[in-house]
Design an enzyme around this catalytic site. Structure first.
Site, PDB file in Angstrom:
ATOM      1  N   SER A  54      -9.526   1.049   3.310  1.00  0.00           N
ATOM      2  CA  SER A  54      -8.792   1.918   2.409  1.00  0.00           C
ATOM      3  C   SER A  54      -7.727   1.191   1.584  1.00  0.00           C
ATOM      4  CB  SER A  54      -8.109   3.032   3.218  1.00  0.00           C
ATOM      5  OG  SER A  54      -7.116   2.513   4.096  1.00  0.00           O
TER       6      SER A  54
ATOM      7  N   LYS B 156       0.833  -1.203   0.000  1.00  0.00           N
ATOM      8  CA  LYS B 156       0.000   0.000   0.000  1.00  0.00           C
ATOM      9  C   LYS B 156       0.872   1.260   0.000  1.00  0.00           C
ATOM     10  CE  LYS B 156      -3.979   1.684   2.769  1.00  0.00           C
ATOM     11  NZ  LYS B 156      -4.751   1.347   3.989  1.00  0.00           N
TER      12      LYS B 156
ATOM     13  N   SER C  10      -9.750  -1.262   7.429  1.00  0.00           N
ATOM     14  CA  SER C  10      -9.135  -1.002   6.132  1.00  0.00           C
ATOM     15  C   SER C  10      -8.379  -2.173   5.527  1.00  0.00           C
ATOM     16  CB  SER C  10      -8.209   0.218   6.226  1.00  0.00           C
ATOM     17  OG  SER C  10      -8.965   1.388   6.387  1.00  0.00           O
TER      18      SER C  10
END
Length: 489
Positions: free
Chosen positions: A173, A91, A197
């Site tokens: 996310s 990420k 997330s």
């Protein structure tokens, strides 16, 4: 793709596990260089054209060179471990000191090169993993504004769900990691979670996602929201692959004191998949039926069928359990205060060429470029900036005490004690808030699909450092149901 060998191997690559890939690498039927080339081809074909999932924000320009070096090392010295030569995507809020940027999806940081690798990136490199690229995400890990669409960032645009591009929510996310691993653009991936997330995009993309106990995995070098809740964790297509990745991520870090509170960083989580220290009929699992009722009727049926399958494995099921503190008046003051303090500290350590040095600078940058940066606004950034940023304020301390007490002693711990439970079950990430505030672990596993093809996940939550038990139950459920199927393009 022009190489006939790679054309044949690509069809085999779909859904291949770490163990299966390692077997090919060991036999010489495949090299890590070829593996990287196949993934790059799929990124071009699926992510950047075709359905345009938009999950990969940057490709590591050194990935092929690293793969070649690891191929040579395999031949001359042997392998470092199970992740030797395995491509992983991470990420874009996790620092890499290489030729890639770390931006949390913000245009304000689009040129930022981290001064050093995050601790977990260092662990991955030492294990022989290949950092293939950075994944798109919900900007600032979904702590920018209320109402931002999952998977959107001003730097990267909108991530799409491979099971229904433009139709199904991709989850947030860690959306880019979720979409990329689901679509077989890398073998395994890393997400981060403050509250849902990892669990959300894993559920939405039919993946296994592990949100570890806060303290099991270092937070050093990760763009922060809340030091009380933040953690990185594995996202994979199988429980065993997630466990292999957790083995590497779990590590004591002198620069992150909470990791020093973990009793044992040397557990081999792949040893946990078959149990042995506990029998299935000795494991008590509580079902949060009221949370399941938030789903539509079709998804409720999928979850209820999954619970029946779970029951058939031999575990003890108790319905209608409820965390005693669920009805408390919860707030996000802890995240608002900690975000400002933590982000200002992070930004202050970046290269001097990075123009934004404080949260206020980020907000001002967004106002100056609002046509490109403020599609959904920045209400949470503004609310965080309004706080003093001092972690001595009574508002912060009172909320912190409430979060700790009502999520742990008067929350999950109390439920486990009163009902004699080891694990609680919820759908997707619907039960993520309380374990997030408590810093407790969860693991989500695919459990079915709607008629339209939208994935549904079942999530197991335990007490602190109960990852071995959660992995055992999750693996047992996975093997009993084998629900996951690859998206079709």
């Amino acid at each position: 793709m022009n190489d006939p060998k790679l054309i044949v191997l690509e069809s085999w690559l779909i859904e291949a596990t770490v163990d299966e890939i390692q077997a090919k690498l060991t036999s010489g039927d495949l090299t890590s260089s070829e593996l990287v080339r196949m993934y790059l081809h799929r990124i071009a074909k699926i992510d950047q054209s075709g359905p345009k999932l938009n999950s990969i924000l940057e490709v590591n320009p050194e990935a092929l060179h690293i793969a070649r070096r690891l191929d040579q090392e395999r031949e001359l010295k042997g392998v470092r471990g199970p992740l030797h030569g395995i491509p992983v995507v991470i990420k874009d809020n996790i620092d890499t000191h290489d030729k890639m940027h770390t931006s949390a999806g913000s245009l304000a940081l689009k040129e930022s090169i981290a001064p050093k690798d995050a601790h977990i990136v260092k662990q991955l490199r030492e294990a022989g993993a290949i950092i293939l690229g950075k994944t798109n995400l919900t900007e600032w890990a979904n702590f920018m504004t209320v109402g931002m669409k999952n998977g959107y960032s001003s730097r990267g645009g909108q991530v799409l769900n491979p099971y229904g591009p433009g139709t199904f929510d991709v989850g947030g996310s860690s959306a880019g990691t979720g979409a990329a691993i689901a679509a077989n653009l890398a073998t395994i991936g890393i997400g981060t979670e403050t509250s849902g997330s990892i669990l959300s995009p894993s559920s939405q993309n039919s993946l296994v996602g592990i949100k570890p106990t806060v303290g099991l995995v270092s937070r050093t070098g990760i763009i922060p929201i809340s030091h009380s809740q933040d953690t990185a964790g594995p996202m994979a297509r199988t429980v065993k692959d997630a466990a292999l990745l957790l083995n590497v991520l779990s590590s004591a870090d002198e620069k992150d004191p909470i990791t020093l509170s973990c009793v044992d960083h040397d557990i081999d989580y792949t040893d946990c998949i078959n149990g042995g220290w506990v029998r299935l009929n000795e494991i008590n699992i509580g079902i949060q039926d009221k949370i399941i009722e938030y789903l539509d009727e079709e998804k409720q049926t999928i979850i209820k069928n999954a619970i029946e399958s779970l029951k058939e494995t031999g575990v003890q099921i108790k319905h209608d359990v409820k965390v005693p503190s669920m009805g408390e008046k919860w707030d996000i003051n802890v995240m608002l205060y900690e975000f400002k303090t933590n982000l200002n500290a992070y930004l202050s350590n970046l290269d001097s060429q990075v123009e934004v040095r404080t949260l206020k600078d980020v907000i001002d940058f967004n106002w100056m470029h609002e046509d490109r940066t403020l599609k959904y606004g920045q209400s949470l950034l503004i609310d965080s900036e309004k706080t003093s940023g001092r972690l001595t304020d009574s508002e912060y301390l009172n909320s912190l005490e409430q979060d700790i007490y009502f999520s742990k002693a008067a929350g999950i711990d109390q439920l486990f004690k009163d009902e004699n439970l080891d694990i609680i079950v919820s759908p997707n990430n619907y039960g993520a808030m309380l374990p997030a505030k408590a810093g407790y672990p969860s693991i989500t596993v695919p459990c079915g699909y709607t008629k339209a093809g939208e994935p549904v996940g079942i999530t197991f939550t335990g007490s602190a450092y109960s990852e071995p038990l959660l992995i055992y139950v999750a693996y047992t459920f996975e093997q009993a149901t084998k629900c996951r199927r690859a998206p079709q393009f």
